[in-house]
Design an enzyme around this catalytic site. Structure first.
Site, PDB file in Angstrom:
ATOM      1  N   LEU A  50       0.728  -1.231   0.068  1.00  0.00           N
ATOM      2  CA  LEU A  50      -0.013  -0.029  -0.013  1.00  0.00           C
ATOM      3  C   LEU A  50       0.781   1.296   0.055  1.00  0.00           C
ATOM      4  CD1 LEU A  50      -2.980  -0.913   2.585  1.00  0.00           C
ATOM      5  CD2 LEU A  50      -3.116  -0.349   0.056  1.00  0.00           C
ATOM      6  N   ASP A  51       0.643   2.248  -0.743  1.00  0.00           N
ATOM      7  CA  ASP A  51       1.327   3.360  -0.710  1.00  0.00           C
ATOM      8  C   ASP A  51       1.029   4.271   0.475  1.00  0.00           C
ATOM      9  OD1 ASP A  51       1.983   3.279  -3.484  1.00  0.00           O
ATOM     10  OD2 ASP A  51       0.266   3.737  -4.145  1.00  0.00           O
TER      11      ASP A  51
END
Length: 295
Positions: free
Chosen positions: A37-38
């Site tokens: 996940l960013d």
């Protein structure tokens, strides 16, 4: 601890930082994660501890589900809110019918160009590192992905709320960019939350702060998934103590005549209910062991 922890990742830290914080509390156990996940994104991040790190090849192929917000009128270099503005365009009036048509356009098998700021490697170096040091980075090649569900709702004149179910390898940031183009403007991803990762859902996850507090206190987190339960959907074969010993010594013939469908992966379980191995049936009566899990 040999287990999977389902973390509800907060915004502002990377997936690697989540791993670092957990690892500092369970060392020397190995720690990894499934599905990056960013930093700006939140939501479900499965964390694998100890022997659970061996599960990744068998459970990381499921669909992902996201909810998020697309901001129209501005494109950034990273295609998300953390990037620098690179283009600006007028936002036309958008009707519900237009959104329905665009949603249909991006549902099904599509081709997508991943962001330049991504972990895709070129000559062994992640593209985001090349971009951050100022190199002129050509966009990655197109890739085929599948959007199985896409709902678009206009939240404001310049904001589209979306829910998407997609195949592994789909970039939500690229989807936001392409939806903006289809609507006659430019766009970036302003918010993103992952709500499902394969068989795991956000309802099973715990906030990272709660997990770290639990680990600091010496008590196991309230929600821990053992190795056997993490492999949702795989058939099981239970073996006795003698067969378990043979398997741990590298003798796959201990599974002869106990295999399910040819070509299928299956779990090998001990009499006590522990996961011993993941194996693959090579014929109606033989199998090969893909991975052994230490007790």
């Amino acid at each position: 601890m040999n287990a999977v922890l389902l973390v509800d990742k907060p915004a502002g830290i990377s997936s690697a930082e989540v791993v670092r914080r957990v690892k500092s509390r369970v060392k020397p156990a190995r720690v990894g994660h499934l599905g990056t996940l960013d930093p700006f994104a939140t939501g479900l991040l499965p964390i694998m501890i100890g022997e659970a790190t061996k599960l990744a090849p068998f459970i990381d192929a499921g669909d992902k589900e996201y909810a998020g917000l697309i901001r129209l009128g501005v494109e950034t270099d990273t295609l998300d809110r953390d990037g620098a503005e690179v283009h600006r365009a007028e936002v036309p009036a958008i009707s519900a019918d237009q959104l329905a048509m665009v949603a249909a356009q991006f549902t099904g098998a599509i081709e997508q160009i991943p962001p330049v700021y991504s972990a895709i490697k070129r000559a062994g170096v992640p593209l985001y590192r090349l971009a951050r040091r100022g190199d002129d980075v050509a966009p990655p090649d197109k890739r085929s992905v599948e959007i199985k569900r896409l709902d678009l709702i206009c939240e404001a004149p310049d904001a589209i709320r979306f829910v998407a179910t997609c195949s592994p390898g789909t970039y939500a940031r690229s989807l936001a960019r392409d939806i903006g183009v289809a609507l006659g403007t430019v766009a970036h991803l302003d918010a993103l939350r992952r709500t499902r990762n394969g068989a795991f859902s956000i309802g099973e996850a715990m906030p990272l702060s709660d997990i770290l507090e639990s680990l600091d206190s010496g008590a196991p987190p309230l929600r821990v998934i053992n190795l056997r339960d993490a492999l949702v959907g795989l058939p099981e074969v239970v073996v006795d103590t003698a067969a378990e010993k043979r398997l741990r010594n590298g003798d796959s013939r201990a599974l002869d005549s106990q295999v399910p469908n040819v070509g299928a992966l299956f779990k090998v379980i001990s009499n006590s209910g522990e996961l011993i191995a993941v194996a693959r049936a090579t014929s109606r009566v033989t199998a090969i062991v893909e991975r052994i899990f230490n007790p």
